[in-house]
Design a protein around this motif. Structure first.
Motif, mmCIF file in Angstrom:
data_model
loop_
_atom_site.group_PDB
_atom_site.id
_atom_site.type_symbol
_atom_site.label_atom_id
_atom_site.label_comp_id
_atom_site.label_asym_id
_atom_site.label_seq_id
_atom_site.Cartn_x
_atom_site.Cartn_y
_atom_site.Cartn_z
ATOM 1 N N ASP A 76 0.387 -1.196 -0.332
ATOM 2 C CA ASP A 76 -0.350 -0.161 0.112
ATOM 3 C C ASP A 76 0.635 1.185 0.418
ATOM 4 O O ASP A 76 1.840 1.150 0.428
ATOM 5 C CB ASP A 76 -0.857 -0.304 1.235
ATOM 6 N N ARG A 77 0.663 2.112 -0.765
ATOM 7 C CA ARG A 77 1.615 3.154 -0.989
ATOM 8 C C ARG A 77 0.930 4.426 -0.553
ATOM 9 O O ARG A 77 2.178 5.010 0.235
ATOM 10 C CB ARG A 77 1.506 4.123 -2.767
ATOM 11 N N ARG A 78 0.443 4.365 0.522
ATOM 12 C CA ARG A 78 0.070 5.789 1.677
ATOM 13 C C ARG A 78 0.154 4.850 3.003
ATOM 14 O O ARG A 78 1.306 5.754 3.706
ATOM 15 C CB ARG A 78 -1.562 5.705 1.686
ATOM 16 N N TRP A 79 0.533 3.829 3.351
ATOM 17 C CA TRP A 79 1.707 3.014 3.964
ATOM 18 C C TRP A 79 3.018 3.345 4.381
ATOM 19 O O TRP A 79 3.528 3.413 5.290
ATOM 20 C CB TRP A 79 0.994 2.183 4.513
ATOM 21 N N THR A 80 3.569 2.933 2.808
ATOM 22 C CA THR A 80 4.952 3.538 2.179
ATOM 23 C C THR A 80 4.941 4.465 2.591
ATOM 24 O O THR A 80 6.134 5.184 3.578
ATOM 25 C CB THR A 80 4.972 2.670 1.145
ATOM 26 N N MET A 81 4.390 5.532 2.998
ATOM 27 C CA MET A 81 4.890 6.535 2.551
ATOM 28 C C MET A 81 5.369 7.285 4.718
ATOM 29 O O MET A 81 5.510 7.980 4.721
ATOM 30 C CB MET A 81 3.780 7.911 1.509
ATOM 31 N N ILE A 82 3.441 6.305 4.776
ATOM 32 C CA ILE A 82 3.765 7.318 6.297
ATOM 33 C C ILE A 82 4.497 6.182 7.347
ATOM 34 O O ILE A 82 5.510 7.646 8.557
ATOM 35 C CB ILE A 82 2.282 6.244 7.107
ATOM 36 N N LEU A 83 5.217 5.244 7.104
ATOM 37 C CA LEU A 83 5.799 4.650 7.884
ATOM 38 C C LEU A 83 7.268 4.530 7.339
ATOM 39 O O LEU A 83 8.288 4.702 7.731
ATOM 40 C CB LEU A 83 5.813 2.675 7.557
ATOM 41 N N SER A 84 7.682 5.785 5.640
ATOM 42 C CA SER A 84 9.186 5.781 5.334
ATOM 43 C C SER A 84 8.927 6.734 6.450
ATOM 44 O O SER A 84 10.334 7.317 7.322
ATOM 45 C CB SER A 84 9.146 5.726 4.212
ATOM 46 N N ASP A 85 8.162 7.928 6.368
ATOM 47 C CA ASP A 85 8.604 9.665 7.494
ATOM 48 C C ASP A 85 8.761 9.215 8.698
ATOM 49 O O ASP A 85 9.376 9.636 8.797
ATOM 50 C CB ASP A 85 6.986 10.181 6.685
ATOM 51 N N PHE A 86 7.687 8.110 9.149
ATOM 52 C CA PHE A 86 7.621 8.067 11.317
ATOM 53 C C PHE A 86 9.810 7.241 10.972
ATOM 54 O O PHE A 86 10.569 7.286 11.474
ATOM 55 C CB PHE A 86 7.026 6.990 11.431
ATOM 56 N N PHE A 87 10.149 6.433 10.281
ATOM 57 C CA PHE A 87 10.909 6.113 10.231
ATOM 58 C C PHE A 87 12.060 6.726 9.426
ATOM 59 O O PHE A 87 13.555 6.562 11.352
ATOM 60 C CB PHE A 87 11.212 4.881 9.730
#
Length: 456
Positions: A76-87
Protein backbone atom coordinates in the motif's frame (compact mmCIF):
# COMPACT_ATOMS: atom_id res chain seq x y z
CA UNK A 1 -17.39 22.42 -21.98
CA UNK A 2 -14.39 24.23 -20.54
CA UNK A 3 -13.76 23.47 -16.88
CA UNK A 4 -13.69 26.27 -14.36
CA UNK A 5 -10.96 26.65 -11.71
CA UNK A 6 -13.53 25.49 -9.16
CA UNK A 7 -14.02 22.24 -11.06
CA UNK A 8 -10.26 21.74 -11.26
CA UNK A 9 -9.93 22.20 -7.50
CA UNK A 10 -12.68 19.66 -6.87
CA UNK A 11 -11.01 17.09 -9.12
CA UNK A 12 -7.63 17.63 -7.45
CA UNK A 13 -8.72 18.12 -3.84
CA UNK A 14 -7.44 14.79 -2.51
CA UNK A 15 -4.03 15.43 -4.03
CA UNK A 16 -4.05 19.00 -2.71
CA UNK A 17 -4.65 17.74 0.84
CA UNK A 18 -1.75 15.29 0.53
CA UNK A 19 0.41 18.01 -1.06
CA UNK A 20 -0.18 20.40 1.83
CA UNK A 21 0.96 17.75 4.31
CA UNK A 22 4.07 16.98 2.29
CA UNK A 23 4.81 20.70 1.89
CA UNK A 24 4.76 21.16 5.66
CA UNK A 25 7.08 18.17 6.12
CA UNK A 26 9.36 19.35 3.31
CA UNK A 27 9.80 22.80 4.87
CA UNK A 28 10.68 21.26 8.22
CA UNK A 29 13.15 18.84 6.63
CA UNK A 30 14.78 21.59 4.55
CA UNK A 31 15.26 23.84 7.57
CA UNK A 32 16.82 21.05 9.63
CA UNK A 33 18.98 20.03 6.67
CA UNK A 34 20.23 23.60 6.34
CA UNK A 35 20.95 23.78 10.07
CA UNK A 36 22.90 20.52 10.05
CA UNK A 37 24.89 21.64 7.01
CA UNK A 38 25.87 24.83 8.83
CA UNK A 39 26.77 22.83 11.95
CA UNK A 40 28.99 20.45 9.96
CA UNK A 41 30.82 23.27 8.18
CA UNK A 42 31.28 25.33 11.34
CA UNK A 43 32.73 22.36 13.21
CA UNK A 44 35.02 21.11 10.46
CA UNK A 45 35.76 24.03 8.12
CA UNK A 46 36.08 21.35 5.44
CA UNK A 47 34.32 21.60 2.09
CA UNK A 48 35.01 17.89 1.54
CA UNK A 49 33.25 16.82 4.72
CA UNK A 50 30.47 19.24 3.88
CA UNK A 51 30.12 17.51 0.49
CA UNK A 52 29.88 14.12 2.20
CA UNK A 53 26.60 15.25 3.76
CA UNK A 54 25.08 15.55 0.28
CA UNK A 55 26.68 12.29 -0.84
CA UNK A 56 25.21 10.29 2.04
CA UNK A 57 21.82 11.86 1.37
CA UNK A 58 21.92 10.74 -2.27
CA UNK A 59 23.72 7.38 -2.36
CA UNK A 60 21.00 5.23 -0.72
CA UNK A 61 18.40 6.68 -3.12
CA UNK A 62 20.44 5.32 -6.02
CA UNK A 63 21.50 1.98 -4.56
CA UNK A 64 18.12 1.00 -3.10
CA UNK A 65 15.98 2.09 -6.06
CA UNK A 66 15.32 -1.41 -7.48
CA UNK A 67 14.28 -2.90 -4.13
CA UNK A 68 12.31 0.18 -3.10
CA UNK A 69 10.37 0.20 -6.35
CA UNK A 70 9.44 -3.46 -5.97
CA UNK A 71 8.12 -2.93 -2.44
CA UNK A 72 6.17 0.18 -3.48
CA UNK A 73 4.41 -1.86 -6.19
CA UNK A 74 3.69 -4.74 -3.84
CA UNK A 75 2.44 -2.75 -0.85
CA UNK A 76 0.00 0.00 0.00
CA UNK A 77 1.55 3.30 -1.13
CA UNK A 78 -0.07 5.42 1.55
CA UNK A 79 1.32 3.20 4.32
CA UNK A 80 4.69 3.14 2.59
CA UNK A 81 4.78 6.94 2.83
CA UNK A 82 3.60 6.94 6.45
CA UNK A 83 6.10 4.37 7.71
CA UNK A 84 8.96 5.82 5.64
CA UNK A 85 8.36 9.28 7.12
CA UNK A 86 8.13 7.85 10.63
CA UNK A 87 11.34 5.80 10.52
CA UNK A 88 13.26 8.55 8.71
CA UNK A 89 12.31 10.94 11.53
CA UNK A 90 14.04 8.64 14.05
CA UNK A 91 17.39 9.66 12.57
CA UNK A 92 16.72 13.33 13.35
CA UNK A 93 15.45 12.40 16.81
CA UNK A 94 18.74 10.58 17.47
CA UNK A 95 20.74 13.62 16.33
CA UNK A 96 18.75 15.82 18.71
CA UNK A 97 19.36 13.49 21.65
CA UNK A 98 23.10 13.26 20.93
CA UNK A 99 23.35 17.04 20.60
CA UNK A 100 21.52 17.56 23.91
CA UNK A 101 23.95 15.15 25.60
CA UNK A 102 26.92 17.00 24.07
CA UNK A 103 28.06 13.87 22.25
CA UNK A 104 27.18 14.71 18.64
CA UNK A 105 30.01 13.95 16.18
CA UNK A 106 30.35 14.42 12.43
CA UNK A 107 30.07 10.69 11.77
CA UNK A 108 26.72 10.70 13.60
CA UNK A 109 25.43 13.17 11.00
CA UNK A 110 26.66 10.95 8.16
CA UNK A 111 25.03 7.89 9.72
CA UNK A 112 21.78 9.75 10.33
CA UNK A 113 21.71 10.95 6.72
CA UNK A 114 22.24 7.41 5.46
CA UNK A 115 19.51 6.04 7.74
CA UNK A 116 17.04 8.75 6.75
CA UNK A 117 17.86 8.45 3.05
CA UNK A 118 17.23 4.70 3.14
CA UNK A 119 13.60 5.32 4.04
CA UNK A 120 13.28 8.27 1.66
CA UNK A 121 14.24 5.81 -1.09
CA UNK A 122 10.83 4.23 -0.43
CA UNK A 123 8.85 7.38 0.36
CA UNK A 124 9.68 9.32 -2.79
CA UNK A 125 8.63 6.73 -5.41
CA UNK A 126 5.55 5.88 -3.32
CA UNK A 127 4.46 9.54 -3.35
CA UNK A 128 5.14 10.02 -7.06
CA UNK A 129 3.44 6.74 -8.01
CA UNK A 130 0.40 7.77 -5.94
CA UNK A 131 -0.18 10.89 -8.04
CA UNK A 132 -1.73 8.91 -10.89
CA UNK A 133 -4.24 7.51 -8.40
CA UNK A 134 -5.09 10.93 -6.97
CA UNK A 135 -5.21 13.15 -10.06
CA UNK A 136 -7.10 12.94 -13.38
CA UNK A 137 -4.85 12.70 -16.43
CA UNK A 138 -5.61 16.23 -17.62
CA UNK A 139 -4.27 17.63 -14.34
CA UNK A 140 -0.99 15.69 -14.18
CA UNK A 141 0.94 18.72 -15.43
CA UNK A 142 -0.52 20.86 -12.67
CA UNK A 143 0.16 18.22 -10.03
CA UNK A 144 3.79 17.86 -11.07
CA UNK A 145 4.10 21.63 -11.21
CA UNK A 146 2.89 21.72 -7.62
CA UNK A 147 5.68 19.30 -6.70
CA UNK A 148 8.19 21.71 -8.20
CA UNK A 149 6.44 24.54 -6.38
CA UNK A 150 6.80 22.59 -3.14
CA UNK A 151 10.54 22.18 -3.71
CA UNK A 152 10.85 25.85 -4.65
CA UNK A 153 9.06 27.01 -1.50
CA UNK A 154 11.25 24.81 0.71
CA UNK A 155 14.39 25.96 -1.10
CA UNK A 156 13.43 29.61 -0.74
CA UNK A 157 12.33 29.48 2.89
CA UNK A 158 14.91 27.14 4.43
CA UNK A 159 18.11 29.29 4.29
CA UNK A 160 16.76 32.58 5.72
CA UNK A 161 14.39 30.96 8.20
CA UNK A 162 16.99 28.37 9.18
CA UNK A 163 19.50 31.13 9.84
CA UNK A 164 17.04 33.01 12.04
CA UNK A 165 16.02 29.89 13.97
CA UNK A 166 19.62 28.85 14.55
CA UNK A 167 20.11 32.13 16.39
CA UNK A 168 16.90 31.88 18.44
CA UNK A 169 15.83 28.28 19.17
CA UNK A 170 19.18 26.75 18.16
CA UNK A 171 19.67 23.27 16.72
CA UNK A 172 17.56 21.37 19.33
CA UNK A 173 14.59 23.65 18.64
CA UNK A 174 14.97 23.16 14.90
CA UNK A 175 15.00 19.39 15.36
CA UNK A 176 11.80 19.60 17.42
CA UNK A 177 10.24 21.73 14.65
CA UNK A 178 11.34 19.14 12.08
CA UNK A 179 9.66 16.32 14.03
CA UNK A 180 6.45 18.34 14.43
CA UNK A 181 6.20 19.02 10.68
CA UNK A 182 6.87 15.36 9.85
CA UNK A 183 4.15 14.14 12.19
CA UNK A 184 1.70 16.71 10.81
CA UNK A 185 2.33 15.25 7.36
CA UNK A 186 1.84 11.72 8.73
CA UNK A 187 -1.38 12.73 10.49
CA UNK A 188 -2.86 14.01 7.23
CA UNK A 189 -1.98 10.73 5.48
CA UNK A 190 -3.56 8.72 8.31
CA UNK A 191 -6.87 10.55 7.79
CA UNK A 192 -7.00 9.85 4.06
CA UNK A 193 -7.66 6.81 1.91
CA UNK A 194 -5.97 6.41 -1.48
CA UNK A 195 -7.61 4.70 -4.46
CA UNK A 196 -5.84 1.41 -5.09
CA UNK A 197 -3.84 0.55 -8.19
CA UNK A 198 -4.71 -2.50 -10.24
CA UNK A 199 -3.05 -5.71 -9.02
CA UNK A 200 0.69 -5.91 -9.60
CA UNK A 201 1.95 -7.54 -12.75
CA UNK A 202 2.23 -11.30 -12.48
CA UNK A 203 5.94 -11.86 -12.12
CA UNK A 204 5.85 -14.18 -9.10
CA UNK A 205 7.82 -16.86 -10.92
CA UNK A 206 10.57 -14.44 -11.81
CA UNK A 207 13.84 -14.41 -9.95
CA UNK A 208 14.58 -11.71 -7.40
CA UNK A 209 17.08 -10.21 -9.83
CA UNK A 210 14.46 -10.02 -12.58
CA UNK A 211 11.95 -8.42 -10.24
CA UNK A 212 14.33 -5.78 -8.91
CA UNK A 213 15.61 -4.90 -12.39
CA UNK A 214 12.10 -4.86 -13.86
CA UNK A 215 12.04 -1.05 -13.95
CA UNK A 216 15.14 -0.91 -16.14
CA UNK A 217 13.89 -3.74 -18.36
CA UNK A 218 10.58 -1.93 -18.76
CA UNK A 219 12.32 1.26 -19.93
CA UNK A 220 14.72 -0.49 -22.31
CA UNK A 221 11.72 -2.15 -23.99
CA UNK A 222 10.20 1.31 -24.56
CA UNK A 223 12.83 3.48 -26.28
CA UNK A 224 10.58 6.54 -26.23
CA UNK A 225 10.27 6.50 -22.44
CA UNK A 226 13.97 5.77 -22.10
CA UNK A 227 14.65 8.82 -24.26
CA UNK A 228 12.46 10.98 -22.01
CA UNK A 229 14.41 9.71 -19.00
CA UNK A 230 17.74 10.52 -20.67
CA UNK A 231 16.55 14.09 -21.30
CA UNK A 232 15.38 14.41 -17.69
CA UNK A 233 18.65 13.03 -16.27
CA UNK A 234 20.63 15.29 -18.61
CA UNK A 235 18.74 18.35 -17.39
CA UNK A 236 19.55 17.41 -13.78
CA UNK A 237 23.19 16.94 -14.78
CA UNK A 238 23.05 20.52 -16.05
CA UNK A 239 21.72 21.65 -12.66
CA UNK A 240 24.72 20.06 -10.96
CA UNK A 241 27.01 21.72 -13.49
CA UNK A 242 25.52 25.17 -12.89
CA UNK A 243 25.52 24.79 -9.11
CA UNK A 244 29.17 23.76 -8.91
CA UNK A 245 30.25 26.67 -11.14
CA UNK A 246 28.02 29.43 -9.75
CA UNK A 247 29.86 30.28 -6.51
CA UNK A 248 33.42 30.57 -7.89
CA UNK A 249 32.23 32.22 -11.10
CA UNK A 250 30.17 34.90 -9.35
CA UNK A 251 32.92 35.57 -6.83
CA UNK A 252 35.30 36.23 -9.72
CA UNK A 253 33.41 39.47 -10.53
CA UNK A 254 31.20 40.23 -7.50
CA UNK A 255 31.40 40.26 -3.67
CA UNK A 256 29.97 37.50 -1.47
CA UNK A 257 26.93 39.64 -0.55
CA UNK A 258 25.92 39.68 -4.22
CA UNK A 259 26.40 35.89 -4.36
CA UNK A 260 23.88 35.43 -1.56
CA UNK A 261 21.35 37.60 -3.39
CA UNK A 262 21.89 35.69 -6.62
CA UNK A 263 21.36 32.31 -4.93
CA UNK A 264 18.11 33.59 -3.40
CA UNK A 265 16.96 34.79 -6.82
CA UNK A 266 17.49 31.31 -8.22
CA UNK A 267 15.22 29.96 -5.49
CA UNK A 268 12.64 32.54 -6.56
CA UNK A 269 13.01 31.34 -10.17
CA UNK A 270 12.26 27.72 -9.18
CA UNK A 271 9.30 28.90 -7.14
CA UNK A 272 7.89 30.98 -10.01
CA UNK A 273 8.43 28.15 -12.48
CA UNK A 274 6.57 25.71 -10.26
CA UNK A 275 3.77 28.23 -9.75
CA UNK A 276 3.54 28.83 -13.49
CA UNK A 277 3.26 25.18 -14.48
CA UNK A 278 1.02 24.46 -11.48
CA UNK A 279 -1.54 27.06 -12.64
CA UNK A 280 -1.12 26.63 -16.40
CA UNK A 281 -0.69 22.87 -16.61
CA UNK A 282 1.46 23.10 -19.74
CA UNK A 283 0.86 22.21 -23.37
CA UNK A 284 -1.20 19.18 -24.27
CA UNK A 285 1.78 17.70 -26.15
CA UNK A 286 4.43 17.49 -23.46
CA UNK A 287 7.27 16.53 -25.83
CA UNK A 288 6.94 19.79 -27.74
CA UNK A 289 7.28 21.67 -24.47
CA UNK A 290 10.29 19.57 -23.41
CA UNK A 291 12.09 20.22 -26.70
CA UNK A 292 11.39 23.95 -26.47
CA UNK A 293 12.49 24.18 -22.85
CA UNK A 294 15.73 22.28 -23.51
CA UNK A 295 16.55 24.70 -26.34
CA UNK A 296 15.89 27.62 -23.99
CA UNK A 297 18.07 25.88 -21.38
CA UNK A 298 20.98 25.78 -23.82
CA UNK A 299 20.44 29.41 -24.78
CA UNK A 300 20.29 30.51 -21.14
CA UNK A 301 23.64 28.82 -20.36
CA UNK A 302 25.17 30.38 -23.45
CA UNK A 303 24.07 33.83 -22.24
CA UNK A 304 25.17 33.20 -18.63
CA UNK A 305 28.76 32.52 -19.65
CA UNK A 306 29.05 35.30 -22.21
CA UNK A 307 30.39 38.06 -19.94
CA UNK A 308 31.74 38.53 -16.44
CA UNK A 309 28.69 40.56 -15.53
CA UNK A 310 26.22 40.21 -12.67
CA UNK A 311 23.28 41.29 -14.84
CA UNK A 312 24.13 38.94 -17.72
CA UNK A 313 24.76 35.98 -15.41
CA UNK A 314 21.51 36.52 -13.49
CA UNK A 315 19.54 36.85 -16.73
CA UNK A 316 20.88 33.56 -18.08
CA UNK A 317 20.74 31.41 -14.95
CA UNK A 318 17.43 32.85 -13.68
CA UNK A 319 15.88 31.72 -16.96
CA UNK A 320 17.62 28.35 -16.56
CA UNK A 321 16.02 27.74 -13.14
CA UNK A 322 12.67 29.24 -14.16
CA UNK A 323 12.08 26.56 -16.80
CA UNK A 324 13.44 23.68 -14.71
CA UNK A 325 10.03 22.93 -13.11
CA UNK A 326 8.41 22.91 -16.57
CA UNK A 327 10.85 20.24 -17.79
CA UNK A 328 10.41 18.19 -14.62
CA UNK A 329 6.63 18.42 -14.76
CA UNK A 330 6.43 17.50 -18.45
CA UNK A 331 8.74 14.47 -18.26
CA UNK A 332 6.97 13.23 -15.14
CA UNK A 333 3.53 13.66 -16.72
CA UNK A 334 4.56 11.50 -19.69
CA UNK A 335 5.75 8.73 -17.39
CA UNK A 336 2.60 8.90 -15.30
CA UNK A 337 0.39 8.69 -18.38
CA UNK A 338 2.29 5.85 -20.06
CA UNK A 339 3.46 3.57 -17.20
CA UNK A 340 0.93 1.15 -15.71
CA UNK A 341 0.07 2.07 -12.09
CA UNK A 342 0.85 -1.49 -10.94
CA UNK A 343 4.53 -1.13 -11.92
CA UNK A 344 5.05 2.58 -11.36
CA UNK A 345 6.90 1.98 -8.10
CA UNK A 346 9.63 -0.02 -9.83
CA UNK A 347 9.81 2.20 -12.90
CA UNK A 348 9.73 5.49 -10.98
CA UNK A 349 12.30 4.26 -8.48
CA UNK A 350 14.67 3.38 -11.33
CA UNK A 351 13.89 6.70 -13.00
CA UNK A 352 14.61 8.54 -9.77
CA UNK A 353 17.90 6.70 -9.25
CA UNK A 354 19.17 7.53 -12.74
CA UNK A 355 18.09 11.15 -12.37
CA UNK A 356 19.64 11.43 -8.90
CA UNK A 357 22.97 10.25 -10.30
CA UNK A 358 22.98 13.23 -12.68
CA UNK A 359 23.49 15.79 -9.88
CA UNK A 360 26.72 14.42 -8.34
CA UNK A 361 27.94 13.52 -11.83
CA UNK A 362 27.67 17.21 -12.73
CA UNK A 363 29.63 18.10 -9.60
CA UNK A 364 32.51 15.68 -10.11
CA UNK A 365 32.96 16.25 -13.85
CA UNK A 366 32.29 19.93 -14.47
CA UNK A 367 34.02 21.21 -11.31
CA UNK A 368 37.45 19.71 -12.04
CA UNK A 369 37.06 20.41 -15.76
CA UNK A 370 36.48 24.11 -15.05
CA UNK A 371 39.30 24.38 -12.51
CA UNK A 372 41.99 22.25 -14.17
CA UNK A 373 41.32 22.79 -17.88
CA UNK A 374 39.25 25.82 -18.83
CA UNK A 375 40.47 28.34 -16.25
CA UNK A 376 44.14 27.85 -17.31
CA UNK A 377 43.12 28.07 -20.99
CA UNK A 378 41.43 31.43 -20.41
CA UNK A 379 44.06 32.91 -18.09
CA UNK A 380 45.72 36.15 -19.20
CA UNK A 381 48.56 34.13 -20.70
CA UNK A 382 46.45 31.07 -21.54
CA UNK A 383 46.33 29.25 -24.86
CA UNK A 384 42.95 30.75 -25.77
CA UNK A 385 43.63 34.27 -24.51
CA UNK A 386 44.42 35.65 -27.96
CA UNK A 387 41.50 33.96 -29.71
CA UNK A 388 38.31 33.31 -27.76
CA UNK A 389 39.63 35.57 -25.02
CA UNK A 390 39.30 38.54 -27.35
CA UNK A 391 35.55 37.87 -27.51
CA UNK A 392 34.58 36.96 -23.93
CA UNK A 393 37.51 38.30 -21.93
CA UNK A 394 40.35 36.66 -20.01
CA UNK A 395 41.29 36.16 -16.40
CA UNK A 396 39.59 34.63 -13.37
CA UNK A 397 36.16 33.18 -14.13
CA UNK A 398 36.40 33.39 -17.91
CA UNK A 399 37.28 29.70 -18.23
CA UNK A 400 34.14 28.79 -16.31
CA UNK A 401 32.17 31.20 -18.49
CA UNK A 402 33.50 29.51 -21.62
CA UNK A 403 32.61 26.10 -20.20
CA UNK A 404 29.04 27.27 -19.55
CA UNK A 405 28.80 28.49 -23.13
CA UNK A 406 30.08 25.17 -24.48
CA UNK A 407 27.59 23.27 -22.32
CA UNK A 408 24.83 25.52 -23.65
CA UNK A 409 25.83 24.94 -27.27
CA UNK A 410 26.06 21.19 -26.69
CA UNK A 411 22.59 21.21 -25.09
CA UNK A 412 21.10 22.97 -28.14
CA UNK A 413 22.77 20.54 -30.56
CA UNK A 414 21.78 17.48 -28.51
CA UNK A 415 18.17 18.68 -28.36
CA UNK A 416 18.10 19.18 -32.13
CA UNK A 417 19.44 15.64 -32.65
CA UNK A 418 16.93 14.21 -30.15
CA UNK A 419 14.10 15.80 -32.12
CA UNK A 420 14.80 13.41 -34.99
CA UNK A 421 14.64 10.31 -32.76
CA UNK A 422 11.23 9.02 -33.82
CA UNK A 423 10.31 6.93 -30.71
CA UNK A 424 11.04 9.95 -28.51
CA UNK A 425 9.24 12.59 -30.53
CA UNK A 426 6.11 10.44 -30.91
CA UNK A 427 6.19 8.73 -27.50
CA UNK A 428 2.86 10.31 -26.58
CA UNK A 429 1.23 8.88 -29.72
CA UNK A 430 2.82 5.44 -29.93
CA UNK A 431 2.47 4.46 -26.27
CA UNK A 432 -1.15 4.29 -25.10
CA UNK A 433 -2.41 5.96 -21.96
CA UNK A 434 -2.56 3.21 -19.36
CA UNK A 435 -5.55 4.18 -17.25
CA UNK A 436 -8.73 6.22 -17.44
CA UNK A 437 -7.96 8.60 -14.62
CA UNK A 438 -11.11 10.61 -15.19
CA UNK A 439 -13.11 7.66 -13.84
CA UNK A 440 -10.84 7.53 -10.80
CA UNK A 441 -11.26 11.25 -10.19
CA UNK A 442 -15.05 11.05 -10.23
CA UNK A 443 -14.97 8.35 -7.54
CA UNK A 444 -12.46 9.98 -5.18
CA UNK A 445 -15.06 11.21 -2.74
CA UNK A 446 -16.06 7.64 -1.93
CA UNK A 447 -12.52 6.89 -0.77
CA UNK A 448 -12.02 9.86 1.55
CA UNK A 449 -13.70 10.35 4.93
CA UNK A 450 -16.15 13.25 4.76
CA UNK A 451 -14.54 14.83 7.81
CA UNK A 452 -11.35 15.63 5.88
CA UNK A 453 -12.90 16.63 2.55
CA UNK A 454 -13.12 20.42 2.47
CA UNK A 455 -15.94 22.17 0.76
CA UNK A 456 -14.47 23.92 -2.30
Amino acid sequence: MEKTPLTTLREMKLFIIVWVGQLIASIGSSISGFALNVWVYEHTGSVTQFAFVTLFNTLPLILLAPIAGLIVDRWDRRWTMILSDFFASLAMLSVGILFSLGKLEIWHIYLANIFSSVFMAFQIPAFIASITLLVPKQHLGRANGMLSLMNGIARLIAPPLGGILLGTIYLPGIIVLHLITIFLGIAILLLLRFPQATPAAAIDKSSFFQETTYGLTYLVARPGLLGVLIISASSIFLVGSVQVITTPLVLSFAPVTVLGTILSLFGVAVLLGGLLIGIWGGLQRKMNMIYACMLVTGLSLLVAGLQGSVVVFILGVFLFFLIRPIIDSSTQAIFQAKVEPSVQGRVFAMKGAIEAAGLPLGYITIGPLAEKVFEPLMAIDGLLADSIGQLIGVGAGRGMGLLLMIIGIFTILATAIAYFFHPLRFVEDELPDVINRVDIATNLTSTVPASVMPEI
